[in-house]
Motif scaffolding. Structure first.
Motif: not given
Length: 204
Positions: A8-11, A91, A93, A96, A126, A131
């Motif tokens: 998972l990473t940020v959009k 989260k 993530i 990031t 976030l 994500s």
């Protein structure tokens, strides 16, 4: 070692603001691919917000989520960078960077107040960034003779490999993204062909 296929990473980059007793905290969230991305982004924010009292940050990198770094930038140890990192950890993530810019409002918040402020604004940042799930891949280059194109393409098709760049002439070079879980079997198949040069480049 077994790797998960996805992470998972940020959009997208995003920001969020939180205030407490006159102090204003703004979180800036960035997707990053390497540690080299961090310094220019922090410098950019320090330039844009040169009157702010603190520019605290945390980053998390690599698809097995093992690389991280925190910076309290003058806040009491453990009250800024670590709470920001803990949000990334909770989260799940990675890849990031979160930088929190603080303008001091004249009243001390104390350790619990600081931890709460940095944690809260990082969570809001976030949330604003959103994500997305990405496939853990290794990037390889494969060099081969043009006459071997059909054999190479057969492997690419059967293993569901993504070609990122290609140069086709008498000698061809493909840069390709191979899902981490398929790397060994795919590379073995390429290596079973004559005169093929396979080279690891980087991971994402």
């Amino acid at each position: 070692m077994l790797f998960e296929d996805t992470y998972l990473t940020v959009k997208q980059p995003a920001e969020a603001t939180f205030s407490d007793r006159g102090s204003k905290f703004t979180a800036f969230v960035y997707p990053i691919l390497s540690a080299a991305d961090v310094k220019p982004l922090v410098i950019q924010l320090k330039t844009a917000h040169h009157k702010a009292n603190h520019h605290c940050w945390a980053m998390r990198l690599s698809t097995d989520r093992s690389v991280f770094k925190v910076n309290d930038d003058g806040e009491p140890s453990g009250t800024a960078g670590r709470p920001i990192l803990n949000v990334l950890l909770s989260k799940n993530i990675t890849n990031t960077l979160i930088v929190v810019v603080r303008y001091f409002g004249g009243k001390l918040l104390g350790v619990p107040g600081l931890i709460n402020a940095y944690k809260t604004v990082a969570e809001e940042g976030l949330k604003a960034a959103g994500s997305e799930e990405k496939v853990s891949s290794d990037i390889y280059s494969v060099g081969f003779d043009y006459l071997q194109m059909n054999e190479v393409m057969k492997i690419i098709k059967e293993e569901n490999i993504t070609i990122l760049q290609h140069e086709a002439d008498n000698t061809c070079t493909f840069q390709m993204s191979i899902p981490r879980s398929k790397v060994n079997q795919t590379i073995n198949r390429f290596n079973s062909l004559n005169k093929i040069k396979v080279a690891y480049q980087f991971s994402n």
